[in-house]
Design a protein around this motif. Structure first.
Motif, mmCIF file in Angstrom:
data_model
loop_
_atom_site.group_PDB
_atom_site.id
_atom_site.type_symbol
_atom_site.label_atom_id
_atom_site.label_comp_id
_atom_site.label_asym_id
_atom_site.label_seq_id
_atom_site.Cartn_x
_atom_site.Cartn_y
_atom_site.Cartn_z
ATOM 1 N N UNK A 1 -7.792 0.775 -1.862
ATOM 2 C CA UNK A 1 -7.690 -0.926 -1.819
ATOM 3 C C UNK A 1 -7.060 -1.392 -3.022
ATOM 4 N N UNK A 2 -7.238 -0.679 -4.436
ATOM 5 C CA UNK A 2 -6.655 -1.232 -5.592
ATOM 6 C C UNK A 2 -4.980 -0.832 -5.541
ATOM 7 N N UNK A 3 -4.634 0.284 -5.138
ATOM 8 C CA UNK A 3 -3.331 0.487 -5.133
ATOM 9 C C UNK A 3 -2.507 -0.284 -4.127
ATOM 10 N N UNK A 4 -3.231 -0.557 -2.880
ATOM 11 C CA UNK A 4 -2.739 -1.435 -1.933
ATOM 12 C C UNK A 4 -2.486 -2.943 -2.481
ATOM 13 N N UNK A 5 -3.242 -3.341 -3.178
ATOM 14 C CA UNK A 5 -3.451 -4.899 -3.586
ATOM 15 C C UNK A 5 -2.149 -5.125 -4.168
ATOM 16 N N UNK A 6 -1.542 -4.306 -4.790
ATOM 17 C CA UNK A 6 -0.299 -4.928 -5.444
ATOM 18 C C UNK A 6 0.862 -5.419 -4.376
ATOM 19 N N UNK A 7 0.817 -5.129 -3.356
ATOM 20 C CA UNK A 7 1.629 -5.341 -2.243
ATOM 21 C C UNK A 7 1.413 -6.564 -1.461
ATOM 22 N N UNK A 8 0.338 -7.335 -1.757
ATOM 23 C CA UNK A 8 -0.197 -8.567 -1.062
ATOM 24 C C UNK A 8 -0.094 -8.025 0.407
ATOM 25 N N UNK A 9 -1.245 -7.232 0.710
ATOM 26 C CA UNK A 9 -1.088 -6.566 2.196
ATOM 27 C C UNK A 9 -1.895 -6.919 2.942
ATOM 28 N N UNK A 10 -1.849 -6.453 4.369
ATOM 29 C CA UNK A 10 -2.910 -6.420 5.267
ATOM 30 C C UNK A 10 -3.346 -5.158 5.555
ATOM 31 N N UNK A 11 -4.738 -4.780 5.621
ATOM 32 C CA UNK A 11 -5.031 -3.285 5.600
ATOM 33 C C UNK A 11 -5.637 -2.944 6.708
ATOM 34 N N UNK A 12 -5.087 -2.014 7.577
ATOM 35 C CA UNK A 12 -5.797 -1.698 8.553
ATOM 36 C C UNK A 12 -6.615 -0.428 8.263
ATOM 37 N N UNK B 1 -7.725 15.481 1.388
ATOM 38 C CA UNK B 1 -6.783 14.484 0.916
ATOM 39 C C UNK B 1 -6.807 13.471 2.191
ATOM 40 N N UNK B 2 -6.256 12.204 1.635
ATOM 41 C CA UNK B 2 -6.364 11.049 2.787
ATOM 42 C C UNK B 2 -5.195 10.317 1.968
ATOM 43 N N UNK B 3 -4.163 9.735 3.150
ATOM 44 C CA UNK B 3 -3.135 8.937 2.891
ATOM 45 C C UNK B 3 -3.349 7.333 2.951
ATOM 46 N N UNK B 4 -2.631 6.713 2.045
ATOM 47 C CA UNK B 4 -2.292 5.278 2.042
ATOM 48 C C UNK B 4 -0.978 4.927 2.625
ATOM 49 N N UNK B 5 -0.706 4.577 3.959
ATOM 50 C CA UNK B 5 0.673 4.443 4.290
ATOM 51 C C UNK B 5 1.051 3.031 4.084
ATOM 52 N N UNK B 6 2.126 2.870 3.330
ATOM 53 C CA UNK B 6 2.648 1.558 3.015
ATOM 54 C C UNK B 6 4.071 1.177 3.936
ATOM 55 N N UNK B 7 4.113 0.323 4.758
ATOM 56 C CA UNK B 7 5.193 0.072 5.852
ATOM 57 C C UNK B 7 5.903 -1.097 5.306
ATOM 58 N N UNK B 8 7.229 -1.057 4.858
ATOM 59 C CA UNK B 8 7.799 -1.987 4.463
ATOM 60 C C UNK B 8 9.043 -2.558 5.406
ATOM 61 N N UNK B 9 9.584 -1.729 5.956
ATOM 62 C CA UNK B 9 10.728 -2.017 7.188
ATOM 63 C C UNK B 9 10.446 -1.507 8.335
ATOM 64 N N UNK B 10 10.032 -0.200 8.417
ATOM 65 C CA UNK B 10 9.997 0.655 9.561
ATOM 66 C C UNK B 10 8.782 -0.044 10.291
#
Length: 251
Positions: free
Chosen positions: A33-44, A8-17
């Motif tokens: 990439x697809x799941x993250x794209x909903x948040x207008x992200x910068x992806x490291x 398993x691998x994690x996608x971590x979304x940081x909003x406030x912390x």
């Protein structure tokens, strides 16, 4: 979600912390990439599968922050074995985002409210069979903190810096999952759009409903069996995507 070989691998979304240390940072896959794209992200990330790299480098899914091109933003440490030793910090990521002209994100968040634990909890022991062995996921409800203590194969899942992982909300979504040969080898294939079964655990209770996403950039919607959008407790939320052939159970 599963990457390859049941790992398993994690996608971590940081909003406030804003953690001073983030990692280990690993390679990316198309469904992340697809799941993250909903948040207008910068992806490291540190590289990725061929298809995932094509997607994130296109600029259509967010800002690409690949360690291979910005080694000063992500660095390797000596106290962990490779490839699990790439780390970064929020200050370092912010500096790179600013250099790329990325200063904000526009997205639709989950509806949130203050949690209120149930006087009669009915879902206090949860098993999510996303994979097997050490990658099997279990949660034990802690009524005192109204959170869920995460375990891997009956072993407490402990963050090296922050201790026991204990989200306020646990979500499991059933997805179509398969394995296929891509240009750089056999890769997991996960369908991130459409709809499927969802289980939402919070306050010691479970709501059985559905998840849906209209397209690759749509936010994940969680609804109850009557079609009402669910409100999640404020705080950390852990979402597991598992194959439709695998089980979610509780007691």
């Amino acid at each position: 979600a599963v990457a390859e070989g049941g790992i398993t691998r994690f996608l971590a979304l940081y909003q406030e912390s804003r953690p001073s240390l983030i990692g280990p940072v690993r390679s990316v896959r198309p469904y992340y990439v697809e799941w993250a794209s909903a948040y207008d992200p910068a992806v490291a990330h540190v590289g990725g599968s061929q298809h995932a790299l094509t997607m994130i480098r296109s600029g259509n899914y967010g800002v690409d922050m690949d360690e291979f091109f910005k080694p000063k933003t992500l660095w390797r440490v000596n106290d962990r074995a490779a490839p699990h030793n790439v780390y970064t910090s929020f200050d370092a990521l912010d500096a790179l985002e600013a250099a790329k002209g990325k200063t904000a994100s526009t997205f639709t968040a989950f509806k949130r409210a203050d949690g209120k634990k149930s006087d009669a909890p009915t879902a206090t022991s949860i098993d999510i069979a996303v994979s097997s062995g050490q990658y099997a996921v279990h949660y034990t409800y802690d009524a005192g903190s109204n959170t869920y203590l995460r375990l891997h194969d009956s072993t407490p899942h402990v963050d090296r810096e922050a201790g026991q992982i204990a989200p306020a909300v646990v979500v499991a979504i059933k997805v179509n999952e398969s394995t296929a040969l891509e240009g750089d080898g056999y890769r997991e294939q996960i369908t991130t759009t459409g709809s499927g079964t969802a289980y939402v655990f919070q306050n010691g209770l479970v709501t059985e409903g559905t998840w849906s996403r209209d397209n690759e950039k749509s936010p994940l919607l969680l609804k109850d069996s009557a079609g009402n959008e669910l409100t999640l407790n404020r705080g950390q939320t852990w979402i597991t995507a598992l194959s439709t052939s695998r089980s979610v159970s509780w007691q």
